[in-house]
Design an enzyme around this catalytic site. Structure first.
Site, PDB file in Angstrom:
ATOM      1  N   SER A  59       0.791  -1.228   0.000  1.00  0.00           N
ATOM      2  CA  SER A  59       0.000   0.000   0.000  1.00  0.00           C
ATOM      3  C   SER A  59       0.823   1.277   0.000  1.00  0.00           C
ATOM      4  CB  SER A  59      -0.947   0.010   1.205  1.00  0.00           C
ATOM      5  OG  SER A  59      -0.217  -0.051   2.421  1.00  0.00           O
ATOM      6  N   LYS A  76     -12.173   0.040  -0.860  1.00  0.00           N
ATOM      7  CA  LYS A  76     -11.181   0.657  -1.748  1.00  0.00           C
ATOM      8  C   LYS A  76     -11.691   0.565  -3.185  1.00  0.00           C
ATOM      9  CE  LYS A  76      -7.468  -0.124   1.542  1.00  0.00           C
ATOM     10  NZ  LYS A  76      -8.320  -0.671   2.626  1.00  0.00           N
ATOM     11  N   HIS A 132      -5.691  -3.717  -1.937  1.00  0.00           N
ATOM     12  CA  HIS A 132      -5.458  -2.698  -2.965  1.00  0.00           C
ATOM     13  C   HIS A 132      -5.416  -3.270  -4.383  1.00  0.00           C
ATOM     14  CE1 HIS A 132      -4.615   0.541  -0.079  1.00  0.00           C
ATOM     15  NE2 HIS A 132      -4.134  -0.435   0.675  1.00  0.00           N
TER      16      HIS A 132
END
Length: 390
Positions: free
Chosen positions: A176, A235, A204
């Site tokens: 990340s 996300k 992610h």
């Protein structure tokens, strides 16, 4: 002994003090911050789904089921929507079953501390997310960290430190703070060779990577080689919550052993419905179009920054760090950009090691190319002014 006030003052002096900024309105490519319209370049809302009309409508409709769930899943908080979301996640990830958690942090601490314990061994990439580290510490298993993406070092640890208990290899799919990707093909091979479980935190990568958005495992063609696919819904999917996608046996085990699952009030109906809708969007032609647009935006932005001489730290994804180094210089860079209408956060210790502070830029599918061109120009101007590039 230092007082709290003295510790806070020390943080300010070291350039490590943190405070929150307030965004007014929805999360989008542009937001209102402190009364000013700015380009949002630090959100994990990669596909721009957080304010997507389909997700908003799904959440609105689900209010008919009430606002809260009433209890934990094992008491009376297990609603039809929870099971529908889990079935949708399992179908999306290609696993027998899935289990929903309240956040990525709750998922990682709960899953890891349930799967392994005293006498077992965890092998963790040194740059894994803090929630993985905390889960490992909570488990009380023997905790071994290998150099970032170094599979040769991992194999030596597996040979020397495996012990007689369970072995768990755990890694971020996309890291990340650096934006690079774990070598999942090699990790699958090592897990099989040394009879270890493999867990991937793809917070992610899910929704974004792979031909159909299944994530980093799809990118490497190893979806069937990972024992636990952990991911988040806040996300790429623009909603909230997290999950473990795994075999029916592992999910059943987590229901009985994962303390963060057992002792938490379950997610509310509106969040569950929005998450189901988000997966449907990601799994549609619109989702494919959003991923293509995101990839195009990322390529444009990186080309401009790298061409100007910035170190983007090996980024392979929509997370594009800009190496600065010292904490105070990083925060000055962030302040100067905000004055120019570009909102980018500086990342400092303890999130990253001292001396490796960076701006963490994140690109969205809903950014306009002209906006990214303008942001890159502002970053170049400030970078020259502060001596980050010449």
């Amino acid at each position: 002994m230092q007082t709290f006030a003295e510790e806070l003052q020390a943080l300010r002096a070291e350039g490590l003090y943190r405070s929150m900024r307030t965004i007014h309105g929805a999360q989008g490519g542009r937001v209102e911050l402190d009364g000013k319209d700015v380009l949002l370049l630090c959100s994990n809302n990669y596909l721009g789904l957080a304010d997507h009309p389909v997700l908003k409508q799904a959440a609105t409709d689900a209010i008919g089921f009430g606002v809260g769930s009433g209890a934990s899943r094992l008491v009376c908080g297990n609603m039809d929507l929870h099971e529908r979301l889990e079935a949708r996640i399992a179908a999306f990830k290609g696993t027998e079953r899935a289990l929903v958690f309240n956040s990525g942090y709750a998922a990682n601490t709960g899953i890891i501390s349930a799967l392994v314990g005293r006498g077992d061994a965890i092998f963790s990439d040194r740059l894994n997310h803090a929630s993985i580290v905390d889960g490992a510490l909570l488990s009380r298993a023997n905790f071994h960290r290998y150099p970032h993406r170094d599979t040769a070092a991992l194999e030596r640890l597996l040979q020397e430190k495996g012990g007689n208990g369970r072995r768990l290899i755990v890694t971020d799919g996309v890291f990340s703070m650096d934006g690079d990707i774990a070598p999942l093909d090699k990790l699958v091979q090592l897990a099989r060779r040394y009879h270890a479980l493999l867990m991937v935190d793809d917070a992610h990568g899910s929704g974004v990577l792979g031909d159909t958005g299944r994530g980093s495992a799809e990118l490497f063609g190893v979806l069937d080689g990972i024992d636990v696919q952990m991911g988040t819904l806040g996300k790429g999917f623009g909603s909230f919550g997290a999950y473990a996608a795994a075999s029916a046996e592992i999910c059943d085990y987590l229901v009985n052993k994962a303390r963060s699952f057992i002792f938490s009030t379950s997610l509310p109906p509106a969040v569950l419905a929005a998450s189901i809708a988000a997966i449907d969007v990601v799994d549609s032609p619109e989702g494919e179009q959003l991923r293509r647009r995101l990839a195009s935006n990322v390529a444009l932005f990186k080309e401009r920054l790298q061409g100007a001489g910035f170190d983007t730290m090996g980024s392979e994804t929509q997370i594009v760090p800009i190496f600065v180094g010292p904490a105070e210089a990083t925060m000055e860079f962030s302040r100067e950009l905000l004055e120019r209408g570009v909102f980018v956060q500086g990342i400092r210790p303890p999130t990253v090691p001292a001396g490796s502070c960076r701006l963490r830029c994140t690109i969205m599918a809903t950014h306009e190319p002209a906006e990214l061109e303008g942001a890159a120009e502002a970053i170049i101007e400030v970078g020259i002014k502060l001596g980050v590039i010449s």
